[in-house]
Design a protein around this motif. Structure first.
Motif, mmCIF file in Angstrom:
data_model
loop_
_atom_site.group_PDB
_atom_site.id
_atom_site.type_symbol
_atom_site.label_atom_id
_atom_site.label_comp_id
_atom_site.label_asym_id
_atom_site.label_seq_id
_atom_site.Cartn_x
_atom_site.Cartn_y
_atom_site.Cartn_z
ATOM 1 N N ARG A 7 0.830 -1.206 0.000
ATOM 2 C CA ARG A 7 0.000 0.000 0.000
ATOM 3 C C ARG A 7 0.864 1.254 0.000
ATOM 4 N NH1 ARG A 7 -3.043 -0.276 4.841
ATOM 5 N NH2 ARG A 7 -3.261 -2.476 4.414
ATOM 6 N N LEU A 8 1.928 1.257 0.788
ATOM 7 C CA LEU A 8 2.829 2.416 0.823
ATOM 8 C C LEU A 8 3.519 2.615 -0.522
ATOM 9 C CD1 LEU A 8 4.446 2.025 4.353
ATOM 10 C CD2 LEU A 8 2.907 3.831 3.595
ATOM 11 N N ALA A 17 2.349 1.707 -3.433
ATOM 12 C CA ALA A 17 1.331 2.188 -4.375
ATOM 13 C C ALA A 17 1.083 3.671 -4.166
ATOM 14 C CB ALA A 17 0.042 1.398 -4.207
ATOM 15 N N ASN A 18 1.010 4.105 -2.918
ATOM 16 C CA ASN A 18 0.814 5.534 -2.634
ATOM 17 C C ASN A 18 2.010 6.352 -3.112
ATOM 18 O OD1 ASN A 18 -1.677 5.137 -1.484
ATOM 19 N ND2 ASN A 18 -0.901 5.075 0.617
ATOM 20 N N ARG A 19 3.203 5.835 -2.886
ATOM 21 C CA ARG A 19 4.411 6.546 -3.320
ATOM 22 C C ARG A 19 4.434 6.653 -4.844
ATOM 23 N NH1 ARG A 19 8.425 3.372 -1.114
ATOM 24 N NH2 ARG A 19 7.803 4.195 0.882
ATOM 25 N N THR A 20 4.049 5.619 -5.553
ATOM 26 C CA THR A 20 4.028 5.616 -7.018
ATOM 27 C C THR A 20 3.012 6.651 -7.513
ATOM 28 O OG1 THR A 20 4.638 3.285 -7.035
ATOM 29 C CG2 THR A 20 3.701 4.188 -9.051
ATOM 30 N N ARG A 21 1.828 6.695 -6.867
ATOM 31 C CA ARG A 21 0.825 7.673 -7.262
ATOM 32 C C ARG A 21 1.317 9.096 -7.029
ATOM 33 N NH1 ARG A 21 -3.776 5.731 -4.007
ATOM 34 N NH2 ARG A 21 -3.426 3.537 -4.372
ATOM 35 N N GLU A 22 2.001 9.333 -5.900
ATOM 36 C CA GLU A 22 2.527 10.673 -5.625
ATOM 37 C C GLU A 22 3.572 11.060 -6.646
ATOM 38 O OE1 GLU A 22 4.002 10.703 -1.652
ATOM 39 O OE2 GLU A 22 2.013 10.548 -0.753
#
Length: 97
Positions: free
Chosen positions: A85-86, A88-93
């Motif tokens: 999850r982290l 995925a969030n980092r990739t989106r950011e």
């Protein structure tokens, strides 16, 4: 994780506690009947607690191997999901910037 099945951590902890309580009671009976020396002065309760811990640790290690393995797998699974999850969030950011 379903609501009807307790988590492996709760089950393992409850079983450890039950083993300790059983060992604590056995140590208390042994001290009461003089099978094991009583503690010094007013330390009898502390002595019985220490005896209970000393007896329950190896019993828990041997008897709860399967529950400990299940708990470990559950913790590893949770950590892996959190890492994913982290990431995925980092990739989106990174994609937004």
């Amino acid at each position: 994780m379903s609501a009807a099945k307790p988590s492996a951590l709760i089950r393992y902890t409850a079983l450890r506690l039950l083993i300790f309580v059983g060992c604590f009671l056995a140590a208390g009976v042994a001290v009461h009947f003089g099978l094991v020396p009583a503690g010094l002065g007013g330390s009898n309760v502390v002595w019985v607690i220490l005896l209970g811990l000393l007896l329950s640790a190896p019993l828990s290690y041997v008897l709860l191997r399967r529950q400990r393995d299940e708990m470990s797998e559950q913790i590893v699974s949770t950590v892996d999901r959190t890492k994913a999850r982290l990431d995925a969030n980092r990739t989106r950011e990174d994609a937004v910037q």
